[in-house]
Design an enzyme around this catalytic site. Structure first.
Site, PDB file in Angstrom:
ATOM      1  N   HIS A   1       4.445 -25.028 -18.202  1.00  0.00           N
ATOM      2  CA  HIS A   1       5.455 -26.091 -18.215  1.00  0.00           C
ATOM      3  C   HIS A   1       6.580 -25.637 -19.130  1.00  0.00           C
ATOM      4  O   HIS A   1       6.348 -25.306 -20.288  1.00  0.00           O
ATOM      5  CB  HIS A   1       4.874 -27.422 -18.703  1.00  0.00           C
ATOM      6  N   CYS A   2       7.790 -25.620 -18.604  1.00  0.00           N
ATOM      7  CA  CYS A   2       8.931 -25.104 -19.385  1.00  0.00           C
ATOM      8  C   CYS A   2       9.741 -26.270 -19.959  1.00  0.00           C
ATOM      9  O   CYS A   2      10.303 -27.057 -19.190  1.00  0.00           O
ATOM     10  CB  CYS A   2       9.811 -24.235 -18.483  1.00  0.00           C
TER      11      CYS A   2
END
Ligand SMILES: [Zn+2]
Ligand SMILES: [Zn+2]
Length: 299
Positions: free
Chosen positions: A124-125
């Site tokens: 997850h960025c």
């Protein structure tokens, strides 16, 4: 529409502001005043605009498009031709997400931030406020490539302009203090020079650490792509079984050539082009076992 607006959080806003700031400093403080509309000036402008626009397009693609949604009611197919199945660490049963109340396809994981399972989840960025998964991984790689190119270009332009400015001011000082002293009129006022120095220094201070971090990230993801692993798979390893027998190797590593084709597409000429749509599929992947069954070996 509302969901799209919600995607723009503080991080995304900061990234977009940095994009605009660096591009404006490059164009209005360096290229136009220094190189004017000469051939090097136009070339620099075209290359910088292309790399910045392409990376921005890919970035927005990574922010707004779904990283890979699991089809509702998906179930592992015990009778499937592929005999490799990802299983739980404890009891070897098919993986099941208690939060989404559904089975997990191979390589998918539950994202706590997105609050759902994501196909071929990499990570997850926070800077895209979205997961990097099956549907946008190729876009993410293309984004990294072009953003690194535009940042290196930015650093080069600012460094070259600073050296040129220092050299020019040195020459002007020599003329003014030399034996045949004559007045020299600076092209711009003192205030402008200070303002430009502040703008260029701050742009350089932003671009340099960003470039170092993103080049390292690009190198890391090239390594992962060559071995067909996600960041999660690298960290945790994949527990799988082949016809009931535990399988210790990474089952999706088909060799660098096939791995890159799997991730970037069949057409090598299009690998560096920005995508037109998200990748399809994502709940089934070719494994080493599939290759062996067809008499193929890793390249
Ligand atoms: Zn889930
Ligand atoms: Zn997520």
């Amino acid at each position: 529409m509302l969901n799209s607006i919600k995607k723009v959080n503080l991080y995304v806003g900061l990234v977009l502001a940095t994009y605009i700031y660096l591009f404006c400093v490059d164009v209005f403080c360096v290229i136009v005043p220094w190189l004017n509309w000469s051939v090097p000036g136009i070339l620099n402008l075209v290359i910088l605009t292309f790399s910045s626009a392409t990376s921005l397009y890919c970035y927005l693609f990574c922010v707004f498009l779904d990283a890979g949604k699991v089809t509702e009611g998906w179930k592992p197919d015990e009778e499937a031709s592929s005999a490799v199945q990802e299983v739980k660490r404890k009891d070897g049963a098919p993986r099941y997400c208690q939060k989404c109340k559904q089975y997990k396809p191979p390589r998918s994981h539950h994202c706590r931030v997105c609050q759902r399972c994501v196909l071929r989840m990499d990570h997850h960025c926070p800077y895209t406020n979205n997961c990097v998964g099956h549907a946008n991984y190729r876009t993410f790689l293309v984004f990294l490539f072009y953003v690194c190119a535009s940042l290196v270009h930015t650093i080069g332009l600012i460094a070259a302009h600073t050296l040129h400015t220092l050299q020019t001011s040195q020459e002007q000082r020599v003329i003014r203090t030399g034996p045949q002293s004559r007045p020299v009129h600076l092209e711009n006022g003192f205030r402008n020079i200070i303002l430009w120095a502040v703008l260029e220094t701050s742009a350089f201070a932003l671009a340099l650490p960003a470039a170092i971090g993103l080049i390292m990230l690009l190198g890391w993801h090239i390594h992962l792509a060559l071995t067909n692993k996600t960041t999660i798979e690298y960290q945790e390893g994949v527990r799988s079984r082949v016809q009931g027998v535990p399988y210790s190797e990474h089952p999706y590593d088909l060799g660098p050539y096939h791995n890159l084709h799997q991730i970037l597409g069949e057409n090598v000429c299009a690998w560096c082009l920005p995508p037109c749509s998200s990748s399809h599929g994502g709940d089934k992947f070719i494994t080493v076992w599939d290759m062996a069954k067809h008499g193929l070996t890793k390249d």
